[in-house]
Design a protein around this motif. Sequence first.
Motif, PDB file in Angstrom:
ATOM      1  N   GLN A 134      44.753  74.053  23.761  1.00 51.92           N
ATOM      2  CA  GLN A 134      43.306  73.955  24.004  1.00 51.92           C
ATOM      3  C   GLN A 134      42.882  72.533  24.374  1.00 51.92           C
ATOM      4  OE1 GLN A 134      42.113  75.714  20.308  1.00 51.92           O
ATOM      5  NE2 GLN A 134      41.767  77.739  21.204  1.00 51.92           N
ATOM      6  N   ALA A 135      43.589  71.536  23.854  1.00 45.87           N
ATOM      7  CA  ALA A 135      43.282  70.151  24.232  1.00 45.87           C
ATOM      8  C   ALA A 135      43.835  69.849  25.627  1.00 45.87           C
ATOM      9  CB  ALA A 135      43.880  69.191  23.206  1.00 45.87           C
ATOM     10  N   ASN A 136      45.072  70.279  25.882  1.00 47.80           N
ATOM     11  CA  ASN A 136      45.736  69.932  27.145  1.00 47.80           C
ATOM     12  C   ASN A 136      45.061  70.535  28.371  1.00 47.80           C
ATOM     13  OD1 ASN A 136      47.698  68.542  25.706  1.00 47.80           O
ATOM     14  ND2 ASN A 136      49.119  70.274  25.648  1.00 47.80           N
ATOM     15  N   ILE A 137      44.493  71.723  28.230  1.00 46.68           N
ATOM     16  CA  ILE A 137      43.972  72.408  29.417  1.00 46.68           C
ATOM     17  C   ILE A 137      42.873  71.585  30.094  1.00 46.68           C
ATOM     18  CG2 ILE A 137      42.226  73.837  28.240  1.00 46.68           C
ATOM     19  CD1 ILE A 137      43.025  76.129  30.177  1.00 46.68           C
ATOM     20  N   HIS A 138      42.119  70.793  29.315  1.00 44.16           N
ATOM     21  CA  HIS A 138      41.050  69.985  29.917  1.00 44.16           C
ATOM     22  C   HIS A 138      41.601  68.964  30.919  1.00 44.16           C
ATOM     23  CE1 HIS A 138      37.668  71.540  27.618  1.00 44.16           C
ATOM     24  NE2 HIS A 138      38.455  71.557  26.549  1.00 44.16           N
ATOM     25  N   LEU A 139      42.711  68.327  30.566  1.00 44.62           N
ATOM     26  CA  LEU A 139      43.295  67.330  31.467  1.00 44.62           C
ATOM     27  C   LEU A 139      43.710  67.967  32.786  1.00 44.62           C
ATOM     28  CD1 LEU A 139      45.554  65.562  28.811  1.00 44.62           C
ATOM     29  CD2 LEU A 139      43.318  64.825  29.650  1.00 44.62           C
ATOM     30  N   HIS A 140      44.245  69.178  32.692  1.00 43.50           N
ATOM     31  CA  HIS A 140      44.710  69.848  33.913  1.00 43.50           C
ATOM     32  C   HIS A 140      43.536  70.322  34.766  1.00 43.50           C
ATOM     33  CE1 HIS A 140      49.038  69.861  33.115  1.00 43.50           C
ATOM     34  NE2 HIS A 140      48.710  69.965  31.841  1.00 43.50           N
ATOM     35  N   LEU A 141      42.481  70.799  34.121  1.00 46.81           N
ATOM     36  CA  LEU A 141      41.304  71.221  34.885  1.00 46.81           C
ATOM     37  C   LEU A 141      40.639  69.996  35.532  1.00 46.81           C
ATOM     38  CD1 LEU A 141      39.931  73.926  32.434  1.00 46.81           C
ATOM     39  CD2 LEU A 141      40.873  74.356  34.706  1.00 46.81           C
ATOM     40  N   ASP A 142      40.669  68.853  34.839  1.00 50.33           N
ATOM     41  CA  ASP A 142      40.176  67.607  35.450  1.00 50.33           C
ATOM     42  C   ASP A 142      40.996  67.260  36.691  1.00 50.33           C
ATOM     43  OD1 ASP A 142      38.171  67.162  33.621  1.00 50.33           O
ATOM     44  OD2 ASP A 142      39.335  65.774  32.379  1.00 50.33           O
ATOM     45  N   TYR A 143      42.301  67.443  36.571  1.00 51.88           N
ATOM     46  CA  TYR A 143      43.179  67.102  37.709  1.00 51.88           C
ATOM     47  C   TYR A 143      42.894  68.018  38.898  1.00 51.88           C
ATOM     48  CZ  TYR A 143      47.416  65.677  40.226  1.00 51.88           C
ATOM     49  OH  TYR A 143      48.297  65.197  41.172  1.00 51.88           O
ATOM     50  N   ILE A 144      42.696  69.308  38.641  1.00 57.47           N
ATOM     51  CA  ILE A 144      42.336  70.233  39.714  1.00 57.47           C
ATOM     52  C   ILE A 144      41.029  69.774  40.369  1.00 57.47           C
ATOM     53  CG2 ILE A 144      41.467  72.585  40.154  1.00 57.47           C
ATOM     54  CD1 ILE A 144      43.579  73.602  38.171  1.00 57.47           C
ATOM     55  N   GLN A 145      40.058  69.438  39.543  1.00 63.03           N
ATOM     56  CA  GLN A 145      38.768  68.975  40.067  1.00 63.03           C
ATOM     57  C   GLN A 145      38.963  67.721  40.931  1.00 63.03           C
ATOM     58  OE1 GLN A 145      35.521  69.837  37.918  1.00 63.03           O
ATOM     59  NE2 GLN A 145      34.165  68.246  38.691  1.00 63.03           N
ATOM     60  N   ARG A 150      38.892  65.813  46.868  1.00 64.98           N
ATOM     61  CA  ARG A 150      39.500  65.054  47.967  1.00 64.98           C
ATOM     62  C   ARG A 150      40.071  65.929  49.066  1.00 64.98           C
ATOM     63  NH1 ARG A 150      39.120  62.631  43.512  1.00 64.98           N
ATOM     64  NH2 ARG A 150      38.885  60.373  43.396  1.00 64.98           N
ATOM     65  N   ARG A 151      40.312  67.200  48.763  1.00 67.82           N
ATOM     66  CA  ARG A 151      40.966  68.114  49.698  1.00 67.82           C
ATOM     67  C   ARG A 151      40.290  69.470  49.557  1.00 67.82           C
ATOM     68  NH1 ARG A 151      46.962  67.071  47.078  1.00 67.82           N
ATOM     69  NH2 ARG A 151      47.289  64.978  47.915  1.00 67.82           N
ATOM     70  N   ARG A 152      40.414  70.274  50.620  1.00 62.03           N
ATOM     71  CA  ARG A 152      39.809  71.602  50.520  1.00 62.03           C
ATOM     72  C   ARG A 152      40.556  72.465  49.505  1.00 62.03           C
ATOM     73  NH1 ARG A 152      36.708  75.507  51.876  1.00 62.03           N
ATOM     74  NH2 ARG A 152      37.530  77.489  52.621  1.00 62.03           N
ATOM     75  N   TRP A 153      41.881  72.413  49.554  1.00 63.83           N
ATOM     76  CA  TRP A 153      42.714  73.135  48.583  1.00 63.83           C
ATOM     77  C   TRP A 153      43.581  72.131  47.834  1.00 63.83           C
ATOM     78  CZ3 TRP A 153      41.568  78.166  47.768  1.00 63.83           C
ATOM     79  CH2 TRP A 153      40.883  78.852  48.783  1.00 63.83           C
ATOM     80  N   LEU A 154      44.369  72.571  46.887  1.00 62.70           N
ATOM     81  CA  LEU A 154      45.049  71.614  46.004  1.00 62.70           C
ATOM     82  C   LEU A 154      45.991  70.654  46.733  1.00 62.70           C
ATOM     83  CD1 LEU A 154      45.919  73.661  42.762  1.00 62.70           C
ATOM     84  CD2 LEU A 154      43.918  72.239  43.252  1.00 62.70           C
ATOM     85  N   ALA A 155      46.742  71.141  47.708  1.00 62.87           N
ATOM     86  CA  ALA A 155      47.751  70.289  48.339  1.00 62.87           C
ATOM     87  C   ALA A 155      47.285  69.717  49.675  1.00 62.87           C
ATOM     88  CB  ALA A 155      49.044  71.069  48.537  1.00 62.87           C
ATOM     89  N   GLY A 156      46.132  70.168  50.156  1.00 63.03           N
ATOM     90  CA  GLY A 156      45.668  69.699  51.463  1.00 63.03           C
ATOM     91  C   GLY A 156      44.542  70.599  51.945  1.00 63.03           C
ATOM     92  N   ASP A 157      44.394  70.671  53.267  1.00 66.69           N
ATOM     93  CA  ASP A 157      43.269  71.468  53.787  1.00 66.69           C
ATOM     94  C   ASP A 157      43.658  72.911  54.063  1.00 66.69           C
ATOM     95  OD1 ASP A 157      41.479  69.422  53.489  1.00 66.69           O
ATOM     96  OD2 ASP A 157      42.028  68.524  55.419  1.00 66.69           O
ATOM     97  N   PHE A 158      44.736  73.369  53.462  1.00 61.95           N
ATOM     98  CA  PHE A 158      45.212  74.735  53.672  1.00 61.95           C
ATOM     99  C   PHE A 158      45.547  75.362  52.321  1.00 61.95           C
ATOM    100  CE2 PHE A 158      49.597  73.475  52.810  1.00 61.95           C
ATOM    101  CZ  PHE A 158      49.501  72.110  53.028  1.00 61.95           C
ATOM    102  N   LEU A 159      45.280  76.664  52.226  1.00 55.89           N
ATOM    103  CA  LEU A 159      45.686  77.394  51.017  1.00 55.89           C
ATOM    104  C   LEU A 159      47.218  77.402  50.954  1.00 55.89           C
ATOM    105  CD1 LEU A 159      44.757  79.723  48.784  1.00 55.89           C
ATOM    106  CD2 LEU A 159      46.000  81.132  50.424  1.00 55.89           C
ATOM    107  N   SER A 160      47.764  77.074  49.811  1.00 54.00           N
ATOM    108  CA  SER A 160      49.227  77.000  49.721  1.00 54.00           C
ATOM    109  C   SER A 160      49.715  77.593  48.413  1.00 54.00           C
ATOM    110  CB  SER A 160      49.696  75.546  49.827  1.00 54.00           C
ATOM    111  OG  SER A 160      49.498  74.889  48.589  1.00 54.00           O
ATOM    112  N   LEU A 161      51.035  77.594  48.298  1.00 58.18           N
ATOM    113  CA  LEU A 161      51.719  78.011  47.083  1.00 58.18           C
ATOM    114  C   LEU A 161      51.231  77.224  45.863  1.00 58.18           C
ATOM    115  CD1 LEU A 161      53.950  80.059  46.725  1.00 58.18           C
ATOM    116  CD2 LEU A 161      55.646  78.276  47.136  1.00 58.18           C
TER     117      LEU A 161
END
Lengths: 222, 222
Positions: A134-145, A150-161
Amino acid sequence: MRTLYHLWLSPHSRKVRVVLAEKKLEFMLSVERTWERRPEFLALNPAGEVPVLVEPDGNAYSDSSAICELLEELYPEHPLVGPTPVLRAEVRRLVAWFDCKFNREVTENLVGEKLGKRLIGVGGPDSRAIRAGQANIHLHLDYIQWLVERRRWLAGDFLSLADIAAAAHLSCLDYIGDVPWTDHPGAKDWYARIKSRPSFRSLLRDQVPGALPPRHYEDLDF
Amino acid sequence: MRTLYHLWLSPHSRKVRVVLAEKKLEFMLSVERTWERRPEFLALNPAGEVPVLVEPDGNAYSDSSAICELLEELYPEHPLVGPTPVLRAEVRRLVAWFDCKFNREVTENLVGEKLGKRLIGVGGPDSRAIRAGQANIHLHLDYIQWLVERRRWLAGDFLSLADIAAAAHLSCLDYIGDVPWTDHPGAKDWYARIKSRPSFRSLLRDQVPGALPPRHYEDLDF
């Protein structure tokens, strides 16, 4: 017929299901209770883990990343790993982030403790592990945010794996109501985009025996 | 100059070192004490883990599998992932076997407990974990033996990333004298073949501060 051996709340199986659907490949799902160690299943994958994909020619493949790379090579039409070596390295870095780091720090501590143990019948949940998850999930959701600012999708401007891997884990956590969406609106917006894709639909209809999801799990406007 | 940030007994770093050497790429090694969480290093890899590869153009890459796939794409001359999609799937399956399953069941229980904790200074080894690691390693050495009775190398008739990943883990365990070679002559013969390759030499010269390897560690005729 192509068959995917899976378990309901296995994020690695969910990743392959979404990839197959994004690539418009037909397949049959077969639930595999891996803890029963069925000899016919161990013959397909001596590691005894899901997912295992059996292609129409009868060849069996295991390890979710090996399966996804294979599907990308055999069916390149809807590409999911990225157009250049540098972008592919970024996609693969993030897939490993979610499938290894997030899995160890969050998914195993929450889904594994709360549902996995019950399913297999090996004792109750460890409250220290749950608090860590429950503590760790916040750091990961921050990282996604941080990434989707900075990018449309996580790895760049394209939906990816990378998006699919991350969303596969979060969908399992969402099934047990353990994603603090309200604290992370940017991550929520990104997840809403993935969740509304047709490839995600079958995940939202999953029902784990003896454990109903919260009402918002299936809701596209959650 | 190409730089690889690593730690002595990190099997994932060792895998990348051997891949770079097999591909005849020059590189500099830089020890990164990841537990110190140096800000400049976290800027290269927010996961805070080794290996991290900085290419001559300044781009930084992390996650050992993403790095190895990138090197295979950028420098295809000495191929290590296999010639066809089906063989590549087998190589990747086995890489995941050793980097995830073997790592969790053996390496972390033995190298992590005995040396990792001491290096970081976080308490003594857990004797239950050590006993589990010592039991589990036999099953994996049996599996290696089973594979090399059927194929010249682990994934087929060619040296691949699968052999390098497996040997990287075993080399760390061998450093602490924890590989029961005499019980597994087939696995030993296979390891001797890898160990004698020039790409493996730098691993055999590694010296972990405060922990000398047993005499046979460096010996090609062990």
